[in-house]
Design a protein around this motif. Structure first.
Motif, mmCIF file in Angstrom:
data_model
loop_
_atom_site.group_PDB
_atom_site.id
_atom_site.type_symbol
_atom_site.label_atom_id
_atom_site.label_comp_id
_atom_site.label_asym_id
_atom_site.label_seq_id
_atom_site.Cartn_x
_atom_site.Cartn_y
_atom_site.Cartn_z
ATOM 1 N N PRO A 5 0.827 -1.210 0.000
ATOM 2 C CA PRO A 5 0.000 0.000 0.000
ATOM 3 C C PRO A 5 0.862 1.262 0.000
ATOM 4 C CG PRO A 5 -0.062 -1.069 2.147
ATOM 5 C CD PRO A 5 0.709 -1.964 1.230
ATOM 6 N N LYS A 6 0.361 2.288 -0.657
ATOM 7 C CA LYS A 6 1.056 3.565 -0.685
ATOM 8 C C LYS A 6 0.807 4.295 0.627
ATOM 9 C CE LYS A 6 1.031 4.103 -5.627
ATOM 10 N NZ LYS A 6 0.806 4.981 -6.759
ATOM 11 N N ASN A 7 1.777 5.100 1.020
ATOM 12 C CA ASN A 7 1.662 5.857 2.258
ATOM 13 C C ASN A 7 1.409 7.326 1.984
ATOM 14 O OD1 ASN A 7 2.082 3.729 4.076
ATOM 15 N ND2 ASN A 7 4.287 3.878 3.842
ATOM 16 N N GLU A 8 0.677 7.928 2.900
ATOM 17 C CA GLU A 8 0.468 9.370 2.935
ATOM 18 C C GLU A 8 1.459 9.913 3.952
ATOM 19 O OE1 GLU A 8 -3.046 12.341 4.614
ATOM 20 O OE2 GLU A 8 -3.356 10.182 4.601
ATOM 21 N N HIS A 9 2.262 10.889 3.568
ATOM 22 C CA HIS A 9 3.268 11.454 4.466
ATOM 23 C C HIS A 9 2.785 12.798 4.992
ATOM 24 C CE1 HIS A 9 6.453 8.495 3.690
ATOM 25 N NE2 HIS A 9 5.815 8.366 2.537
ATOM 26 N N SER A 10 3.023 13.031 6.261
ATOM 27 C CA SER A 10 2.636 14.278 6.904
ATOM 28 C C SER A 10 3.481 15.437 6.392
ATOM 29 C CB SER A 10 2.839 14.142 8.420
ATOM 30 O OG SER A 10 2.772 15.410 9.046
ATOM 31 N N GLU A 11 2.900 16.623 6.408
ATOM 32 C CA GLU A 11 3.648 17.839 6.087
ATOM 33 C C GLU A 11 4.703 18.120 7.153
ATOM 34 O OE1 GLU A 11 0.941 21.055 5.431
ATOM 35 O OE2 GLU A 11 -0.055 20.053 3.766
ATOM 36 N N LEU A 12 4.580 17.506 8.329
ATOM 37 C CA LEU A 12 5.542 17.694 9.410
ATOM 38 C C LEU A 12 6.780 16.816 9.235
ATOM 39 C CD1 LEU A 12 2.992 17.775 12.365
ATOM 40 C CD2 LEU A 12 4.170 19.718 11.320
ATOM 41 N N ALA A 13 6.716 15.864 8.321
ATOM 42 C CA ALA A 13 7.851 14.982 8.056
ATOM 43 C C ALA A 13 8.930 15.757 7.308
ATOM 44 C CB ALA A 13 7.402 13.776 7.234
ATOM 45 N N GLY A 14 10.176 15.341 7.513
ATOM 46 C CA GLY A 14 11.280 15.979 6.794
ATOM 47 C C GLY A 14 12.555 15.933 7.608
ATOM 48 N N GLU A 15 13.560 16.645 7.125
ATOM 49 C CA GLU A 15 14.834 16.666 7.817
ATOM 50 C C GLU A 15 14.749 17.550 9.058
ATOM 51 O OE1 GLU A 15 17.940 17.820 5.144
ATOM 52 O OE2 GLU A 15 18.008 15.841 4.218
ATOM 53 N N PHE A 16 15.459 17.123 10.096
ATOM 54 C CA PHE A 16 15.538 17.883 11.340
ATOM 55 C C PHE A 16 17.001 17.928 11.738
ATOM 56 C CE2 PHE A 16 15.653 18.342 15.918
ATOM 57 C CZ PHE A 16 14.683 19.295 16.172
ATOM 58 N N THR A 17 17.514 19.140 11.979
ATOM 59 C CA THR A 17 18.921 19.308 12.325
ATOM 60 C C THR A 17 19.045 20.010 13.661
ATOM 61 O OG1 THR A 17 19.521 19.467 9.987
ATOM 62 C CG2 THR A 17 21.132 20.281 11.580
ATOM 63 N N GLU A 18 19.907 19.459 14.497
ATOM 64 C CA GLU A 18 20.237 20.077 15.786
ATOM 65 C C GLU A 18 21.672 19.696 16.123
ATOM 66 O OE1 GLU A 18 18.740 18.965 20.025
ATOM 67 O OE2 GLU A 18 17.386 20.498 19.232
ATOM 68 N N ASP A 19 22.435 20.651 16.649
ATOM 69 C CA ASP A 19 23.836 20.414 17.028
ATOM 70 C C ASP A 19 24.646 19.803 15.885
ATOM 71 O OD1 ASP A 19 23.292 21.405 19.574
ATOM 72 O OD2 ASP A 19 22.853 19.412 20.382
ATOM 73 N N GLY A 20 24.351 20.201 14.650
ATOM 74 C CA GLY A 20 25.090 19.709 13.499
ATOM 75 C C GLY A 20 24.743 18.296 13.063
ATOM 76 N N ILE A 21 23.724 17.710 13.687
ATOM 77 C CA ILE A 21 23.290 16.347 13.348
ATOM 78 C C ILE A 21 21.939 16.437 12.656
ATOM 79 C CG2 ILE A 21 22.623 14.096 14.274
ATOM 80 C CD1 ILE A 21 24.513 14.751 16.660
ATOM 81 N N THR A 22 21.832 15.788 11.505
ATOM 82 C CA THR A 22 20.585 15.792 10.749
ATOM 83 C C THR A 22 20.002 14.386 10.712
ATOM 84 O OG1 THR A 22 21.348 17.615 9.362
ATOM 85 C CG2 THR A 22 19.520 16.299 8.513
ATOM 86 N N VAL A 23 18.712 14.298 11.001
ATOM 87 C CA VAL A 23 17.976 13.040 10.880
ATOM 88 C C VAL A 23 16.750 13.302 10.012
ATOM 89 C CG1 VAL A 23 18.744 12.103 13.107
ATOM 90 C CG2 VAL A 23 16.627 13.431 12.996
ATOM 91 N N LEU A 24 16.202 12.237 9.465
ATOM 92 C CA LEU A 24 14.964 12.328 8.705
ATOM 93 C C LEU A 24 13.827 11.858 9.604
ATOM 94 C CD1 LEU A 24 13.397 12.769 6.052
ATOM 95 C CD2 LEU A 24 13.889 10.390 5.495
ATOM 96 N N VAL A 25 12.849 12.710 9.795
ATOM 97 C CA VAL A 25 11.666 12.369 10.582
ATOM 98 C C VAL A 25 10.581 11.985 9.584
ATOM 99 C CG1 VAL A 25 9.962 13.212 12.236
ATOM 100 C CG2 VAL A 25 12.323 14.049 12.345
ATOM 101 N N ASP A 26 10.130 10.739 9.641
ATOM 102 C CA ASP A 26 9.099 10.265 8.721
ATOM 103 C C ASP A 26 7.828 9.989 9.518
ATOM 104 O OD1 ASP A 26 7.872 9.569 6.382
ATOM 105 O OD2 ASP A 26 8.918 7.667 6.136
ATOM 106 N N ILE A 27 6.774 10.685 9.170
ATOM 107 C CA ILE A 27 5.461 10.516 9.800
ATOM 108 C C ILE A 27 4.505 10.148 8.672
ATOM 109 C CG2 ILE A 27 3.623 11.632 11.121
ATOM 110 C CD1 ILE A 27 5.827 13.599 12.153
ATOM 111 N N PHE A 28 3.874 8.979 8.787
ATOM 112 C CA PHE A 28 3.096 8.474 7.657
ATOM 113 C C PHE A 28 1.981 7.540 8.132
ATOM 114 C CE2 PHE A 28 6.532 5.612 8.579
ATOM 115 C CZ PHE A 28 5.969 4.350 8.479
ATOM 116 N N ARG A 29 1.061 7.282 7.222
ATOM 117 C CA ARG A 29 0.002 6.287 7.420
ATOM 118 C C ARG A 29 -0.427 5.803 6.039
ATOM 119 N NH1 ARG A 29 -5.061 10.083 9.390
ATOM 120 N NH2 ARG A 29 -5.253 11.290 7.484
#
Length: 87
Positions: A5-29
């Motif tokens: 099944p295809k997922n719907e991704h939240s507009e809040l999902a995306g890259e998040f950077t703090e203290d020079g560290i970047t992670v990808l936050v994926d929020i979906f259903r």
């Protein structure tokens, strides 16, 4: 073979950077449903941290991510000895 099944991704999902560290936050259903939102954090080394429980809203999922950062710090996603708490 059944299609994945295809997922719907939240507009809040995306890259998040703090203290020079970047992670990808994926929020979906699953697309076209009212199912709970799922939360995953993916590091630059492609390690995936997945919360076991779903969230009623995408905002609840993002707020849990921010609470984890506030409580454990973004570096907790990089330290194998002390992974962030998942709920």
């Amino acid at each position: 073979m059944p299609k994945k099944p295809k997922n719907e991704h939240s507009e809040l999902a995306g890259e998040f950077t703090e203290d020079g560290i970047t992670v990808l936050v994926d929020i979906f259903r699953p697309a076209g449903t009212n199912n709970d939102w799922r939360l995953e954090v993916i590091t630059q080394n492609e390690e995936v941290f997945e919360w076991e429980d779903g969230f009623a809203t995408d905002r609840d999922a993002f707020d849990e991510f921010l609470a984890t950062i506030a409580r454990d710090g973004i570096k907790s996603f990089l330290e194998e000895d002390d992974p962030p708490t998942t709920h």
